[in-house]
Design a protein around this motif. Structure first.
Motif, PDB file in Angstrom:
ATOM      1  N   LEU A 172       0.827  -1.205   0.000  1.00  0.00           N
ATOM      2  CA  LEU A 172       0.000   0.000   0.000  1.00  0.00           C
ATOM      3  C   LEU A 172       0.860   1.253   0.000  1.00  0.00           C
ATOM      4  N   ALA A 173       1.950   1.243   0.759  1.00  0.00           N
ATOM      5  CA  ALA A 173       2.861   2.395   0.768  1.00  0.00           C
ATOM      6  C   ALA A 173       3.430   2.641  -0.621  1.00  0.00           C
ATOM      7  N   GLY A 174       3.823   1.568  -1.313  1.00  0.00           N
ATOM      8  CA  GLY A 174       4.362   1.720  -2.664  1.00  0.00           C
ATOM      9  C   GLY A 174       3.330   2.222  -3.652  1.00  0.00           C
ATOM     10  N   VAL A 175       2.093   1.759  -3.522  1.00  0.00           N
ATOM     11  CA  VAL A 175       1.038   2.211  -4.426  1.00  0.00           C
ATOM     12  C   VAL A 175       0.758   3.694  -4.216  1.00  0.00           C
ATOM     13  N   ILE A 176       0.669   4.126  -2.951  1.00  0.00           N
ATOM     14  CA  ILE A 176       0.444   5.545  -2.659  1.00  0.00           C
ATOM     15  C   ILE A 176       1.576   6.392  -3.242  1.00  0.00           C
ATOM     16  N   ALA A 177       2.815   5.938  -3.058  1.00  0.00           N
ATOM     17  CA  ALA A 177       3.961   6.676  -3.594  1.00  0.00           C
ATOM     18  C   ALA A 177       3.906   6.743  -5.118  1.00  0.00           C
ATOM     19  N   ASN A 178       3.513   5.655  -5.747  1.00  0.00           N
ATOM     20  CA  ASN A 178       3.375   5.633  -7.207  1.00  0.00           C
ATOM     21  C   ASN A 178       2.370   6.669  -7.690  1.00  0.00           C
ATOM     22  N   VAL A 179       1.212   6.707  -7.034  1.00  0.00           N
ATOM     23  CA  VAL A 179       0.148   7.615  -7.459  1.00  0.00           C
ATOM     24  C   VAL A 179       0.576   9.071  -7.285  1.00  0.00           C
ATOM     25  N   LEU A 180       1.289   9.361  -6.192  1.00  0.00           N
ATOM     26  CA  LEU A 180       1.660  10.745  -5.891  1.00  0.00           C
ATOM     27  C   LEU A 180       2.881  11.234  -6.653  1.00  0.00           C
ATOM     28  N   LYS A 183       5.056  -5.060  -9.891  1.00  0.00           N
ATOM     29  CA  LYS A 183       6.399  -4.774  -9.376  1.00  0.00           C
ATOM     30  C   LYS A 183       6.346  -4.281  -7.936  1.00  0.00           C
ATOM     31  N   THR A 184       5.319  -3.502  -7.587  1.00  0.00           N
ATOM     32  CA  THR A 184       5.186  -3.018  -6.212  1.00  0.00           C
ATOM     33  C   THR A 184       4.902  -4.167  -5.256  1.00  0.00           C
ATOM     34  N   LEU A 185       4.118  -5.134  -5.699  1.00  0.00           N
ATOM     35  CA  LEU A 185       3.875  -6.323  -4.882  1.00  0.00           C
ATOM     36  C   LEU A 185       5.177  -7.094  -4.660  1.00  0.00           C
ATOM     37  N   LEU A 186       5.984  -7.199  -5.706  1.00  0.00           N
ATOM     38  CA  LEU A 186       7.278  -7.868  -5.570  1.00  0.00           C
ATOM     39  C   LEU A 186       8.179  -7.107  -4.604  1.00  0.00           C
ATOM     40  N   VAL A 187       8.139  -5.778  -4.661  1.00  0.00           N
ATOM     41  CA  VAL A 187       8.891  -4.954  -3.709  1.00  0.00           C
ATOM     42  C   VAL A 187       8.481  -5.289  -2.279  1.00  0.00           C
ATOM     43  N   ALA A 188       7.172  -5.380  -2.031  1.00  0.00           N
ATOM     44  CA  ALA A 188       6.683  -5.659  -0.681  1.00  0.00           C
ATOM     45  C   ALA A 188       7.180  -7.004  -0.180  1.00  0.00           C
ATOM     46  N   VAL A 189       7.180  -8.010  -1.058  1.00  0.00           N
ATOM     47  CA  VAL A 189       7.648  -9.341  -0.666  1.00  0.00           C
ATOM     48  C   VAL A 189       9.138  -9.300  -0.344  1.00  0.00           C
TER      49      VAL A 189
END
Length: 227
Positions: A143-151, A186-192
């Motif tokens: 979720l943190a990565g997705v928020i950062a992507n959007v912003l 890719k963001t999901l892979l980052v989280a893992v």
């Protein structure tokens, strides 16, 4: 001062225990981490991807978000800045082996400018997770990565396309939608990967300083406050 308070023994300074101090990090270690992750971005950038119009698809997004998720806001930001600086001075570390200042004048300029921001925002959010969550919660880091992507990436990237690729702003944002499925993956892979790293190295993220008001003090039993 009340009589009851006056009859109590004074508080021994040795019993006043400040809260735990944040652990200091080695500057050499920080510099090594920043350089290592800058090199990781370079590798992910030059690994062949495939072209989708004026903006190619590579593993850059994975690497820059991972910088923030693993190193935190400041060091992640600096790692991406180092990568951009190395490419700007002439080393072929940009997508397709490009180098110099030309990529900053091309249609992908918005994405390049957004890279340090996405690392910083991701790191800022991950640093605020409880340390146990950073090592165990894939959904929160995702979720943190997705928020950062959007912003950052999915905001500045299309604006750069509209500016340098002569695309209408609306068309640029519609074009950018094609990158969303890959970026989410890719963001999901980052989280893992990030949770695995924090599980192995729980002290890797910088410690957040506790405010002075939260420090605990211990007085002798029976001691009363003065008035």
């Amino acid at each position: 001062m009340t009589a009851n308070a006056a009859s109590q023994p004074p508080i021994d300074a040795a019993t006043v225990r400040p809260g735990p101090r944040p652990r200091r990090r080695s500057t050499a270690t920080d510099l090594a981490l920043i350089a290592t992750f800058a090199a990781l971005i370079a590798v992910c950038s030059i690994v062949p991807g495939f072209s989708l119009g004026p903006a190619p698809i590579t593993l850059q997004t994975f690497a820059v978000i991972l910088c923030g998720a693993v190193l935190g806001a400041s060091r992640g930001f600096l790692a991406v800045l180092l990568y951009l600086a190395v490419g700007a001075i002439g080393l072929p570390v940009f997508t397709g082996g490009a180098a110099g200042l030309a990529p900053f004048a091309g249609p992908t300029v918005g994405y390049l400018v957004a890279f340090p921001l996405v690392a910083w925002i991701t790191g800022f959010l991950v640093e605020r997770l409880p340390r146990g969550k950073a090592a165990s919660s894939v959904p929160l880091i995702f979720l943190a990565g997705v928020i950062a992507n959007v912003l950052s990436i999915h905001l500045l990237g299309p604006l750069g396309l509209a500016w340098r690729a002569d695309m209408p702003v609306g068309a640029a944002f519609i074009f950018d939608l094609a990158f969303w499925p890959g970026d989410l993956l890719k963001t999901l892979l980052v989280a893992v990967v990030a949770t695995a790293v924090h599980r192995a190295f729980p002290a890797l993220l910088p410690s957040r300083r506790r405010p002075a008001a939260s420090r605990t003090t211990t007085a002798r039993p029976g001691a009363a406050p003065t008035e």
